[in-house]
Write an enzyme that holds these catalytic residues in place. Structure first.
Site, PDB file in Angstrom:
ATOM      1  N   ASP A  65      10.277  -3.186  -2.990  1.00  0.00           N
ATOM      2  CA  ASP A  65       8.974  -3.246  -3.727  1.00  0.00           C
ATOM      3  C   ASP A  65       9.080  -1.791  -4.274  1.00  0.00           C
ATOM      4  OD1 ASP A  65       6.371  -3.700  -4.508  1.00  0.00           O
ATOM      5  OD2 ASP A  65       5.831  -2.313  -2.901  1.00  0.00           O
ATOM      6  N   ASP A  67       5.484  -0.038  -5.956  1.00  0.00           N
ATOM      7  CA  ASP A  67       4.285   0.713  -5.731  1.00  0.00           C
ATOM      8  C   ASP A  67       4.089   0.859  -4.204  1.00  0.00           C
ATOM      9  OD1 ASP A  67       2.812   0.965  -8.517  1.00  0.00           O
ATOM     10  OD2 ASP A  67       3.696  -0.914  -8.406  1.00  0.00           O
ATOM     11  N   GLU A  74       0.157   3.698  -6.898  1.00  0.00           N
ATOM     12  CA  GLU A  74      -0.066   2.479  -7.421  1.00  0.00           C
ATOM     13  C   GLU A  74      -0.062   2.755  -8.798  1.00  0.00           C
ATOM     14  OE1 GLU A  74      -0.122  -0.728  -6.266  1.00  0.00           O
ATOM     15  OE2 GLU A  74       0.300  -0.112  -3.902  1.00  0.00           O
ATOM     16  N   ARG A 110      -7.272  -7.012 -12.651  1.00  0.00           N
ATOM     17  CA  ARG A 110      -7.004  -5.489 -12.966  1.00  0.00           C
ATOM     18  C   ARG A 110      -6.641  -5.162 -14.449  1.00  0.00           C
ATOM     19  NH1 ARG A 110      -3.436  -4.314  -7.959  1.00  0.00           N
ATOM     20  NH2 ARG A 110      -2.880  -6.649  -8.285  1.00  0.00           N
ATOM     21  N   SER A 153       8.578  -5.657  -8.559  1.00  0.00           N
ATOM     22  CA  SER A 153       7.282  -4.946  -8.427  1.00  0.00           C
ATOM     23  C   SER A 153       6.551  -5.914  -9.212  1.00  0.00           C
ATOM     24  CB  SER A 153       7.343  -3.633  -9.185  1.00  0.00           C
ATOM     25  OG  SER A 153       6.085  -3.318  -9.203  1.00  0.00           O
ATOM     26  N   GLY A 154       5.285  -6.065  -8.370  1.00  0.00           N
ATOM     27  CA  GLY A 154       3.916  -6.521  -9.051  1.00  0.00           C
ATOM     28  C   GLY A 154       3.259  -5.582  -9.999  1.00  0.00           C
ATOM     29  N   LYS A 198       9.031 -12.579  -5.932  1.00  0.00           N
ATOM     30  CA  LYS A 198      10.023 -11.370  -5.286  1.00  0.00           C
ATOM     31  C   LYS A 198      10.880 -12.190  -4.316  1.00  0.00           C
ATOM     32  CE  LYS A 198       6.895  -7.560  -5.560  1.00  0.00           C
ATOM     33  NZ  LYS A 198       5.946  -6.543  -4.609  1.00  0.00           N
ATOM     34  N   ASP A 221       5.419  -3.204   1.470  1.00  0.00           N
ATOM     35  CA  ASP A 221       4.254  -2.520   2.287  1.00  0.00           C
ATOM     36  C   ASP A 221       3.016  -3.402   2.097  1.00  0.00           C
ATOM     37  OD1 ASP A 221       1.903  -1.273  -0.178  1.00  0.00           O
ATOM     38  OD2 ASP A 221       3.714  -1.812  -0.923  1.00  0.00           O
ATOM     39  N   ASN A 224       1.888  -9.054  -0.756  1.00  0.00           N
ATOM     40  CA  ASN A 224       2.815  -9.921  -1.933  1.00  0.00           C
ATOM     41  C   ASN A 224       4.177  -9.584  -1.809  1.00  0.00           C
ATOM     42  OD1 ASN A 224       2.672  -7.017  -2.531  1.00  0.00           O
ATOM     43  ND2 ASN A 224       2.946  -7.611  -4.925  1.00  0.00           N
TER      44      ASN A 224
END
Length: 270
Positions: A65, A67, A74, A110, A153-154, A198, A221, A224
């Site tokens: 991942d 962030d 982030e 967001r 990554s999201g 992912k 972390d 997700n």
């Protein structure tokens, strides 16, 4: 130590890492070492990892991942600070990482708050991103050992892709922000990179490099990251939220990505 678990080799690399190779009794060994670590005096901490041989021998792959894993912060919150909505975005991010709200829905909420920001802020944020300690050494060491590395990554490809390139990481996937007239529209382009995406990335990259899932290591972390951490041969929770730590094979509490190099049995390259 449980019956059937025998120490066959112990190695101290002089860098604060001790390696014990055992046969059998993986869960019992993990419990015994964790119990021993919990009795250390205050101020003395140690991370305990019990990983299968497949993660350290033969064909291996590492997927991380971004962030709060590959980097310390982030990106969406860094963008939000420039839009004056940092607090609101941070609250939604935290809820998503704890698994309290749907990730795709939380991302759309967001990103909508970023509408109107000039697209140039993406370059500004990229310049301010701070890789987690050990990130460059990890990438360099795994490349030297012939271990493929990917990041998923999201967050946003506009930051993730150049960041990955700067570290020499050849595979990257992330969301893309929609831009019109030089400004963010508050929307993402295409499907959201969520937990399921992912896991698909992990599986596709493993197939591309002919690595069995048993030889894959996934590091994350938050909630997700759950699907890829569960799917990998070795799932790693890195300074993680409780929901991910509870599902992972390995929990790392110190923010130092060189630990990943040790997990796959590769030598560190300064």
């Amino acid at each position: 130590m449980a019956a059937g678990a025998a120490v066959v080799d112990v190695r101290d690399d002089g860098d604060g890492v001790a390696e014990l190779r055992v046969r059998g009794g993986r869960d019992a060994v993990r419990r015994a070492l964790a119990d021993a670590a919990s009795t250390l005096p205050a101020g003395q901490e140690v991370d305990v990892a019990v990983v299968p041989a497949a993660a350290r021998e033969g064909r291996r792959l590492v997927v991380l991942d971004v962030d709060s894993t590959l980097i310390t912060g982030e990106v969406v919150e860094m963008l939000a600070a420039r839009a004056g909505v940092e607090g609101e975005v941070a609250r939604v991010t935290e809820a998503a990482m704890r698994g309290e709200v749907d990730f795709a829905g939380s991302l759309h909420r967001r990103v909508a708050l970023l509408e109107g920001l000039p697209a140039t802020v993406l370059d500004d944020v990229l310049a301010e991103v701070v890789p987690s300690p050990g990130a460059a050494t990890m990438a360099r060491s795994l490349a030297a050992a012939g271990v493929p590395v990917g990041v998923v990554s999201g967050g946003f490809a506009e930051v993730v892709e150049p960041l990955a390139a700067s570290l020499g990481v050849p595979h990257a996937e992330a969301n893309r922000l929609e831009v019109s007239g030089g400004h963010l529209t508050g929307r993402v382009r295409g499907d959201v990179v969520d937990a399921a995406a992912k896991e698909r990335f992990l599986r596709a990259l493993a197939a591309r490099h002919d690595v069995p899932l048993a030889g894959t290591v996934a590091v994350g972390d938050g909630a997700n990251d759950l699907d890829m951490v569960r799917a990998a041969g070795t799932g790693v929770a890195f300074c993680a939220k409780p929901v991910l730590a509870a599902a992972a094979d390995v929990v790392l509490t110190r923010r130092d990505l060189t630990a990943v190099v040790h997990l796959v049995g590769a030598p560190l390259v300064p």
